[in-house]
Motif scaffolding. Structure first.
Motif, PDB file in Angstrom:
ATOM      1  N   ASN A  24      44.534   8.261  19.527  1.00  0.00           N
ATOM      2  CA  ASN A  24      44.926   9.654  19.290  1.00  0.00           C
ATOM      3  C   ASN A  24      43.744  10.469  18.793  1.00  0.00           C
ATOM      4  OD1 ASN A  24      46.575  11.814  19.155  1.00  0.00           O
ATOM      5  ND2 ASN A  24      47.400  11.346  17.118  1.00  0.00           N
ATOM      6  N   ASP A  25      42.647  10.458  19.594  1.00  0.00           N
ATOM      7  CA  ASP A  25      41.489  11.256  19.195  1.00  0.00           C
ATOM      8  C   ASP A  25      41.162  12.294  20.256  1.00  0.00           C
ATOM      9  OD1 ASP A  25      40.663   9.659  21.188  1.00  0.00           O
ATOM     10  OD2 ASP A  25      38.899   8.820  20.149  1.00  0.00           O
ATOM     11  N   GLY A  26      42.074  12.473  21.265  1.00  0.00           N
ATOM     12  CA  GLY A  26      41.860  13.522  22.260  1.00  0.00           C
ATOM     13  C   GLY A  26      41.007  13.100  23.419  1.00  0.00           C
ATOM     14  N   TYR A  27      40.568  11.829  23.471  1.00  0.00           N
ATOM     15  CA  TYR A  27      39.695  11.380  24.562  1.00  0.00           C
ATOM     16  C   TYR A  27      40.339  10.206  25.285  1.00  0.00           C
ATOM     17  CZ  TYR A  27      36.038  14.236  22.505  1.00  0.00           C
ATOM     18  OH  TYR A  27      35.320  15.291  22.022  1.00  0.00           O
ATOM     19  N   GLU A 110      49.389  16.266  30.549  1.00  0.00           N
ATOM     20  CA  GLU A 110      48.671  17.197  29.673  1.00  0.00           C
ATOM     21  C   GLU A 110      48.408  18.527  30.388  1.00  0.00           C
ATOM     22  OE1 GLU A 110      44.333  17.701  27.464  1.00  0.00           O
ATOM     23  OE2 GLU A 110      45.108  15.694  27.869  1.00  0.00           O
ATOM     24  N   LYS A 327      40.642  20.272  35.080  1.00  0.00           N
ATOM     25  CA  LYS A 327      40.475  21.306  34.049  1.00  0.00           C
ATOM     26  C   LYS A 327      40.955  22.661  34.568  1.00  0.00           C
ATOM     27  CE  LYS A 327      37.093  23.275  30.833  1.00  0.00           C
ATOM     28  NZ  LYS A 327      37.539  24.663  31.049  1.00  0.00           N
ATOM     29  N   ARG A 342      44.448  26.626  24.399  1.00  0.00           N
ATOM     30  CA  ARG A 342      44.608  25.178  24.529  1.00  0.00           C
ATOM     31  C   ARG A 342      43.413  24.589  25.264  1.00  0.00           C
ATOM     32  NH1 ARG A 342      50.047  23.319  24.584  1.00  0.00           N
ATOM     33  NH2 ARG A 342      49.279  21.360  25.454  1.00  0.00           N
ATOM     34  N   VAL A 343      42.831  23.554  24.695  1.00  0.00           N
ATOM     35  CA  VAL A 343      41.613  22.950  25.235  1.00  0.00           C
ATOM     36  C   VAL A 343      41.973  21.708  26.041  1.00  0.00           C
ATOM     37  CG1 VAL A 343      39.382  21.918  24.670  1.00  0.00           C
ATOM     38  CG2 VAL A 343      40.267  23.826  23.311  1.00  0.00           C
ATOM     39  N   THR A 345      41.441  18.244  26.755  1.00  0.00           N
ATOM     40  CA  THR A 345      40.838  17.251  25.860  1.00  0.00           C
ATOM     41  C   THR A 345      40.257  16.037  26.573  1.00  0.00           C
ATOM     42  OG1 THR A 345      42.977  16.184  25.563  1.00  0.00           O
ATOM     43  CG2 THR A 345      42.384  17.918  23.996  1.00  0.00           C
ATOM     44  N   SER A 347      37.733  13.775  28.439  1.00  0.00           N
ATOM     45  CA  SER A 347      36.280  13.767  28.621  1.00  0.00           C
ATOM     46  C   SER A 347      35.822  12.744  29.647  1.00  0.00           C
ATOM     47  CB  SER A 347      35.586  13.479  27.289  1.00  0.00           C
ATOM     48  OG  SER A 347      35.976  12.201  26.807  1.00  0.00           O
TER      49      SER A 347
END
Length: 692
Positions: A24-27, A110, A327, A342-343, A345, A347
């Motif tokens: 759960n760190d967005g990557y 997402e 993206k 909203r970004v 996330t 990568s």
């Protein structure tokens, strides 16, 4: 420390109950991502760690076994992929694809479902609409084209089947290419071929060239169905896929409605055309063919602004391009929802191991056509390998069962939708024949006929010194009659024949009463001067509005079935939808025994089409979901090509029994539907499955 870092990276993804739990760190992390560096800390500050338990042989000078393996691995040179066994590479690729499938599902969730998917929905819907139009075009123009081009019965049959033949080849060829060249690129090629040759077919005059144009036009549009469903499915999450692919199927219905409405409003208007001299005629049915290419052209233009499928790009190793498209999807949907902050996330996205053999040809090698020949043959070989892959042990049973279901569905559906209009025409002909007027032993002399004679039989008549000027014969037959010193000028005829007649000293000037219309007749001192060239159309009489109405109602009747299948597809599942729909359609077939009138036939046709559409929608969805990304369009193309082969057989078989018996078509259609529906229940359910 190295062991602790490796354990930390491998623990970031844990596979539980068929899903990967991401940190759960967005990557998102892939399996070949380098381990993150972290500062070394002693056990004094960190406390006791099971991973750092002292190896008991360390104080005796014995190296740890893991250290020995690590040193050997560093000393040994890395084995290049070209020297590795292909089975190992494929196993590694399949493992990568499984990881990518679950990761991609999370990414699509997402990105959300919003403006981007709805825009693509309408663009691809136009392409699907063009496919629906193509099926109806030839049937609508045939009554006019057969007179404009003087077609025989065999030529009419060939014109009706040639489009399906082109679709069959196009589905397999272009569907296979879409797995190698990309969804968007192949869909553009498919639509461009269809638009170009459909446009050209409206202008050509000769039957052979017209047949060729419709063949290539069908080849182009045949590739749209497998590509459209594979393309759109790769932008949908698991929860949305069944429903929205079913909504997309509505555009095929809209295509049928569009073709019926345009035929009804254009073809009967003879004045909507032009002529250039006596040889070139552009009648209103050609205007109709031209108008029917508009959905294809509109989709082709709009498709230029759509991106390639990111799932396909990841499959061929183009990570950065896929990331940029995802993206774009995310940002488009978030802006439409009023959340532009909203970004995105993600990568890094897992890409499968690339095992295909690509041949790179230098520009200095050989001539240009030799280089292109190598590229084309290499691509076609890869397509053929994909076709064979669908018959390997892993997919063989599913492919064979789907093939039977597709074929039985097509045989009954396409056979019946041709049989219904033919039966309605048969009932009309029976009613028309019942109103025939019969004249026996009439004697007419010194009379001028300048009006239309229709639906009449003249037997044993005598016509002396009569003139037939500027008139029309429609469904008129003269039997055992005498024509003496008569004069025919500017006469046109349809289904008119002279049988066992004696014609003496009679002149035929500028008529279409050709030699084949005189059956066993004696022509004595009679002259034929300046015969009419070509064939002549009378739109008000030769085009039946009821046929357009039947097709319009048949297309409109699938609307309730489309709505129901879309709402229930993800609730009751694909398998129950296919089996239930086919069995209900089989029951509808038995009611056709009671269809003894035009209105009854129209009603049963609407009921059958409405019941069967749910099976078509579920077949499209399950075919997309049963195959991996790099084989999806190929498998769909094979099955859809087999479907068109079933359509050709259905058209040929069912039409041959019109006016003879209803038992064979009804029993054949119902038994095929029952067999296919029962077999469909043995297919695996895919509604909880991610796209591989």
């Amino acid at each position: 420390q190295g062991g602790r870092e490796a354990n930390q990276v491998s623990d970031d993804y844990r596979y539980q109950d068929g899903n990967y739990d991401a940190p759960n760190d967005g990557y998102y992390r892939g399996g070949d991502e380098p381990a993150q560096e972290e500062d070394a800390q002693s056990d004094v500050t960190e406390g006791h760690d099971e991973d750092d338990e002292v190896y008991e042989g360390e104080y005796q000078g014995i190296p740890h076994p893991d250290d020995i393996k690590e040193k050997q691995k560093k000393r040994a040179p890395a084995v290049a992929d070209e020297y590795r066994d292909r089975a190992d590479l494929m196993a590694e690729r399949m493992e990568d694809e499984e990881q990518l499938a679950h990761q991609y599902e999370n990414i699509i969730e997402e990105c959300g479902h919003g403006r981007f998917q709805w825009t693509l929905f309408f663009v691809l819907g136009l392409a699907l609409m063009a496919d629906g139009v193509e099926v109806f075009v030839v049937g609508f123009v045939l009554p006019s084209a057969e007179k404009d081009m003087c077609l025989s019965s065999s030529n009419k049959g060939m014109l009706g089947l040639i489009v399906y033949l082109g679709m069959m080849v196009g589905a397999v060829l272009l569907g296979g290419l879409a797995d190698k060249l990309g969804r968007k690129q192949c869909l553009i090629i498919s639509l461009a071929i269809n638009a170009a040759f459909a446009f050209l077919s409206s202008f050509v005059q000769g039957y052979g060239f017209f047949l060729f144009c419709r063949l290539i036009s069908g080849l182009g549009i045949g590739g749209t169905l497998p590509i459209v469903f594979a393309y759109f499915s790769e932008f949908l999450s698991r929860e949305k896929r069944g429903e929205h692919l079913s909504w997309l199927c509505m555009f095929w219905m809209i295509g049928g409605i569009y073709a019926s409405a345009m035929a009804w409003s254009i073809i009967p208007h003879y004045g909507w055309g032009f002529s250039m001299g006596t040889k070139y005629h552009f009648h209103s049915w050609r205007v109709f063919v031209l108008v029917c290419s508009l959905p294809c052209i509109a989709s082709l233009v709009a498709l230029k602004f759509m991106p390639e499928s990111p799932r396909f790009l990841l499959e061929i190793g183009k990570h950065d391009e896929a990331w940029m498209i995802l993206k774009q999807v995310h940002d488009t949907n978030m802006r439409a929802k009023g959340e532009p902050e909203r970004v995105f996330t993600v990568s890094y996205i897992k890409t499968p191991k690339q095992v295909d053999e690509f041949i790179e040809i230098q520009s200095s090698t050989g001539t240009w056509y030799q280089r292109w020949l190598v590229r084309i043959t290499t691509t076609l070989k890869q397509v053929w390998d994909n076709v064979l892959y669908c018959l390997t042990a892993q997919y063989r049973m599913n492919t064979l069962m789907l093939a039977v279901v597709w074929f039985t569905m097509a045989l009954s559906y396409y056979g019946l939708i041709v049989w219904f209009p033919d039966m309605i025409r048969y009932f009309q002909d029976e009613a028309y024949d019942s109103r025939v007027k019969i004249f026996d032993e009439e004697e007419v002399s010194h009379f001028t006929f300048n009006f239309t004679l229709e639906n009449q039989i003249h037997r044993n008549g005598e016509y002396r010194n009569d003139k037939f000027i500027g008139m029309k014969f429609k469904e008129v037959k003269f039997e055992d009659s005498l024509f003496e010193d008569c004069y025919f000028e500017d006469v046109t005829s349809s289904e008119t024949f002279f049988e066992n007649c004696t014609i003496i000293s009679t002149v035929f000037y500028n008529t279409d009463l050709y030699e084949h219309k005189f059956i066993n007749c004696r022509l004595i001192n009679s002259t034929f001067m300046k015969e009419k060239e070509g064939c002549h159309i009378d739109f008000e009489e030769d085009n039946d509005f009821l046929i357009y109405l039947v097709s319009f109602l048949g297309s409109l009747s699938v609307l309730p079935g489309n709505i129901i299948s879309a709402l229930l597809m993800d609730k009751i599942g694909r398998i129950k939808m296919i089996g239930g729909s086919m069995l209900i359609s089989a029951v509808c077939c038995f009611f056709l025994f009671f269809g003894n009138s035009e209105s009854a036939m129209i009603g049963w046709q609407c009921l059958f089409c409405g019941a069967s559409i749910a099976a078509w929608n579920a077949l499209d969805v399950i075919t997309v979901e049963l195959y991996p990304t790099d084989k999806r369009a190929t498998a769909f193309g094979i099955l859809n090509g087999l479907c068109k082969f079933g359509a050709i057989l259905g058209n040929s078989i069912f039409s041959s029994f019109v006016g003879i018996t209803k038992v064979v078509p009804i029993l054949l259609a119902s038994s095929a539907l029952v067999g296919g529906g029962l077999l469909a229940l043995r297919l695996p359910e895919t509604r909880e499955q991610v796209l591989m």
